[in-house]
Design an enzyme around this catalytic site. Sequence first.
Site, PDB file in Angstrom:
ATOM      1  N   PRO A   2      -0.981 -31.512 -26.709  1.00 26.76           N
ATOM      2  CA  PRO A   2      -1.766 -30.697 -25.784  1.00 26.76           C
ATOM      3  C   PRO A   2      -3.258 -30.848 -26.043  1.00 26.76           C
ATOM      4  O   PRO A   2      -3.702 -30.861 -27.184  1.00 26.76           O
ATOM      5  CB  PRO A   2      -1.297 -29.274 -26.097  1.00 26.76           C
ATOM      6  CG  PRO A   2       0.060 -29.434 -26.683  1.00 26.76           C
ATOM      7  CD  PRO A   2      -0.004 -30.720 -27.452  1.00 26.76           C
ATOM      8  N   GLU A   3      -4.036 -30.988 -24.966  1.00 29.89           N
ATOM      9  CA  GLU A   3      -5.474 -31.109 -25.084  1.00 29.89           C
ATOM     10  C   GLU A   3      -6.115 -29.781 -24.679  1.00 29.89           C
ATOM     11  O   GLU A   3      -5.420 -28.776 -24.476  1.00 29.89           O
ATOM     12  CB  GLU A   3      -5.954 -32.280 -24.230  1.00 29.89           C
ATOM     13  CG  GLU A   3      -5.313 -33.604 -24.655  1.00 29.89           C
ATOM     14  CD  GLU A   3      -5.777 -34.797 -23.833  1.00 29.89           C
ATOM     15  OE1 GLU A   3      -6.864 -34.722 -23.233  1.00 29.89           O
ATOM     16  OE2 GLU A   3      -5.055 -35.811 -23.785  1.00 29.89           O
TER      17      GLU A   3
END
Length: 286
Positions: A2-3
């Site tokens: 996840p960014e």
Amino acid sequence: MPELPEVETVRRTLNQLITGKTIEHVQVRLPRIIQKPDDIRMFEILLQGQTVETIERRGKFLRFILTDYVMVSHLRMEGRYGLYDVEDPVEKHTHVLFRFTDGSELRYKDVRQFGTMHLFPKGEELTQPPLHKLGLEPLDEDFTFEAFRDRIAHRSTKIKPLLLNQEYIVGIGNIYVDESLFLAGIHPEREASSLSKKELELLHSAIIRTLRESVEVGGSSIKSYVNGQGEIGLFQHQFNIYGRQSQPCKTCGREIYKTVVGGRGTHICPTCQPLKKTRTRKKLEK
């Protein structure tokens, strides 16, 4: 992994779900998830009676702000949080359970087992690993063009690896670097020091625009990402270049190709992102 948009979405969702709840009991089923303190039992004891005041984010890290402590959590590849009733069956790969006094339970599930949690006395978390060396927050008001330019303009490093370096700018991973560079019309292998002021302005705007648009639709669900309510993100339907190798560019029609830059898979349009000559994209100048 996840960014920033995905972690921001999780933060917002968890704030809605658990703010104001008080921890009654903690159970750690996989000790290596807990990086600080070393004594897992101490981690469980210190959290008892703590109330969740709010949840904040620093880069790709979640910060659970409690009465006396801050828990710093990194989801890594596939970590996820979900709120359950205490009577609900515990799913496979659930490694940490936070039981609240109201009978609900926050559960941390991680198939790959790469996630981490650190517990600090309030105020100490930003001066110690893993948060102490993180760079600019691209969605904060302090992320001005001047601050951005000062961080990267004189570096001889290729622009893509530089943007991925969390000590300069935080939260921008592979997806959003590719998307931002495309919008700015900049080839990922250009050296940062070769970029003109105009190109830097376009890139600064592209980063902010890309991240904001992704946050608005809940981030990108590429593999297993969901928010705290089990909902997927939708930004993958808006990708201009990431994951679109061998497909025509939406802007010029030229075939997008995939290569490796700085050890990461990288998507490039050879027309919109020329390596040698510069080009600006008018849609970012509005």
